[in-house]
Write an enzyme that holds these catalytic residues in place. Sequence first.
Site, PDB file in Angstrom:
ATOM      1  NE  ARG A  22       2.498   5.984   3.965  1.00 10.34           N
ATOM      2  CZ  ARG A  22       3.046   5.319   2.935  1.00 10.34           C
ATOM      3  NH1 ARG A  22       3.416   4.066   3.046  1.00 10.34           N
ATOM      4  NH2 ARG A  22       3.256   5.913   1.795  1.00 10.34           N
ATOM      5  CE  LYS A  73       6.148   0.699  -3.717  1.00  8.49           C
ATOM      6  NZ  LYS A  73       5.585   1.133  -4.989  1.00  8.49           N
ATOM      7  CD  GLU A 127       8.840   4.569  -7.977  1.00  7.09           C
ATOM      8  OE1 GLU A 127       8.614   5.070  -6.872  1.00  7.09           O
ATOM      9  OE2 GLU A 127       9.972   4.531  -8.509  1.00  7.09           O
TER      10      GLU A 127
HETATM   11  P1  ATP Z   1       5.906   2.465   0.176  1.00  3.88           P
HETATM   12  O1  ATP Z   1       6.202   3.792   0.809  1.00  3.88           O
HETATM   13  O2  ATP Z   1       5.131   1.527   1.045  1.00  3.88           O
HETATM   14  O3  ATP Z   1       7.076   1.805  -0.399  1.00  3.88           O
HETATM   15  P2  ATP Z   1       4.832   4.042  -1.910  1.00  3.88           P
HETATM   16  O4  ATP Z   1       3.948   5.064  -1.304  1.00  3.88           O
HETATM   17  O5  ATP Z   1       6.168   4.473  -2.328  1.00  3.88           O
HETATM   18  O6  ATP Z   1       4.897   2.773  -0.992  1.00  3.88           O
HETATM   19  P3  ATP Z   1       3.503   3.992  -4.432  1.00  3.88           P
HETATM   20  O7  ATP Z   1       3.633   2.975  -5.474  1.00  3.88           O
HETATM   21  O8  ATP Z   1       4.082   5.322  -4.667  1.00  3.88           O
HETATM   22  O9  ATP Z   1       4.134   3.360  -3.133  1.00  3.88           O
HETATM   23  O10 ATP Z   1       1.997   4.125  -3.953  1.00  3.88           O
HETATM   24  C1  ATP Z   1       0.910   4.173  -4.802  1.00  3.88           C
HETATM   25  C2  ATP Z   1      -0.263   4.763  -4.069  1.00  3.88           C
HETATM   26  O11 ATP Z   1      -0.583   3.976  -2.930  1.00  3.88           O
HETATM   27  C3  ATP Z   1       0.028   6.151  -3.570  1.00  3.88           C
HETATM   28  O12 ATP Z   1      -1.074   6.973  -3.858  1.00  3.88           O
HETATM   29  C4  ATP Z   1       0.233   5.988  -2.105  1.00  3.88           C
HETATM   30  O13 ATP Z   1      -0.153   7.148  -1.426  1.00  3.88           O
HETATM   31  C5  ATP Z   1      -0.674   4.794  -1.785  1.00  3.88           C
HETATM   32  N1  ATP Z   1      -0.157   4.069  -0.628  1.00  3.88           N
HETATM   33  C6  ATP Z   1       1.075   3.567  -0.456  1.00  3.88           C
HETATM   34  N2  ATP Z   1       1.211   3.012   0.759  1.00  3.88           N
HETATM   35  C7  ATP Z   1       0.017   3.164   1.385  1.00  3.88           C
HETATM   36  C8  ATP Z   1      -0.490   2.814   2.672  1.00  3.88           C
HETATM   37  N3  ATP Z   1       0.266   2.186   3.571  1.00  3.88           N
HETATM   38  N4  ATP Z   1      -1.771   3.129   2.958  1.00  3.88           N
HETATM   39  C9  ATP Z   1      -2.545   3.749   2.064  1.00  3.88           C
HETATM   40  N5  ATP Z   1      -2.136   4.114   0.841  1.00  3.88           N
HETATM   41  C10 ATP Z   1      -0.868   3.835   0.490  1.00  3.88           C
HETATM   42 MG    MG Z   2       5.851   6.449  -3.577  1.00  4.45          MG
END
Ligand code: ATP
Ligand code: MG
Length: 565
Positions: free
Chosen positions: A268, A278, A37
């Site tokens: 994760r 984020k 995102e």
């Molecule tokens: P955050 O929760 O850290 O703010 P998010 O999951 O909302 O991050 P996205 O932009 O939605 O961020 O993530 C894009 C992809 O990266 C998704 O498929 C998510 O599952 C993966 N992802 C995000 N954080 C991690 C992590 N800590 N380890 C592995 N994969 C991750």
């Molecule tokens: Mg997300």
Amino acid sequence: MNNEEASKPLNFIETIIEEDLKNNKHSGRVHLRFPPEPNGYLHIGHAKAICLNFGLAEKYNGKCNLRFDDTNPVKEDTEYVDSIREDIHWLGFDWEDREYYASDYFDQLYEWAVNLIKKDKAYVDESSADEVAAHRGTPTKPGLESPYRNRSVEENLDLLERMKSGEFKDGSKVLRAKIDMSSPNMHMRDPVMYRIKHAHHHRTGDNWCIYPMYDFAHGQSDFIENITHSFCTLEFEVHKPLYDWFLDNIIDDPEVNRTRTRQTEFARLNLNYTVMSKRLLLQLVQEKHVSSWDDPRMPTISGLRRRGYTPESIRNFADRVGVAKRENIIDIGFLEHCIREDLNKKAQRVMGVLNPLKVTIENYPEGQEELLAAVNNPEDETMGMRKVPFSKTLYIERDDFMEDPPKKFFRLAPDREVRLRYAYFIACKDVIKDTSGNITEIICTYDPASRGGNSPDGRKVKATLHWVSAKHAVEAEVRLYDRLFNIEDPYKTEEGKTFLSNLNSESLQIRKGYIEPFIKDTEPLDHFQFERLGYFCTDKDSTPEKPVFNRTVTLRDSWAKHANK
Ligand code: ATP
Ligand code: MG
């Protein structure tokens, strides 16, 4: 695939892919995606997901799309889109011409929403957000059905159309799926599909004032792009029944349904001494606890890059951490170990002094200079040699001298001899102090027969020091970075305090350094080992007039020691 890869046991994700390949489920295709995102910069957790998806696509000769999940215009921005592209490319992956946006599918999603209404599977709810929340129930208590749940199809179609045309205010209505208010899975209790947001979207501009929820976009986006395997982090496991419900009710063809995207969850990446959400990273930036998203203390990919991490070190880290089914926390020392390992092989060695003590070599002829040969990288002969200037006045590290040394201190002291690396044996003859008793200079003699740092007669010294010639050294700003948080779990706080109370106030110290002239023409992202001090990287703020270096890591590898115990 090289031999090493071929002999490694498969992880559970690879097992799934190979099984599907064997059964010819997707006609031999492996088509994955990385779906960020664009509401912030990518962090090391995303790097893991990138390496996983793009890495598997490479391994199985498949494809990996980059898809921006841009369903929330209020938080998203093109600055983030650009940074995400740059970071993925820097890691060494490429999505070719397959850059997609959930917003590309807004028309299609809307059409599907209309169809769900026609099947009496969705309705427009006018309850307030508070009422919707209050009526959701709890995991053990069923929710209440909305009084608007049983409106006619015609009324729902009319209201959705009017929501779309901008007739209603933000928050006044939502479109909900009609599923089951008593489902044990809270996500199945008539989840919201569309909300009204009179907001400008970074791609669709002002075309829309209703936006689909992430849950109403994600599974369908995978479907539209013909993704074979959708790898998500564990928190999406409970969303899976909902994604399936949407697709089951959208797609009528059983053959298509049989082969559509399969979602699999993995844990994760969590790192100690780090926050990764984020939202919190944005807070650190906005409240200026760090200088920017790419501040070298940030766990963002851009921060790690600026800090001096290489793409290879991050890919190697992601690979060695592997994929797990259960949440775990990785020691940040392991990430540091991976960059040390890589830089040890690659980094140009130089000498630099960060806390200088002036040394005058009494018996070295006034005005004389010479160039001494130094090894660029003992791990890589092909990097060759360089010349380091030597003269009568030098700097050594203040810590390397003690006037009154304790027993275990083997470096320079009065009447003691040490080696200056690549140069000479020197012995300390005198100490000069200012009126307050601070040492301002030491007077030494050198042994001309020890040129190159070799013992002329087999006599031994117990220490080898780094040094620079005062006259030739280049002044530089050296930024010593340390971990951003003081404690392993920054979320753990005293009552009433936030994660900010765990910030390490010493995470940045700025020094004026004196570096050998070799670094004069350095450019941003050059890597160096300052001998005995650590690995450093030229900062993007660096100029030939004012070089700036960031410390990537010290040389001490606590992880390797720990792991070998
Ligand atoms: P955050 O929760 O850290 O703010 P998010 O999951 O909302 O991050 P996205 O932009 O939605 O961020 O993530 C894009 C992809 O990266 C998704 O498929 C998510 O599952 C993966 N992802 C995000 N954080 C991690 C992590 N800590 N380890 C592995 N994969 C991750
Ligand atoms: Mg997300």
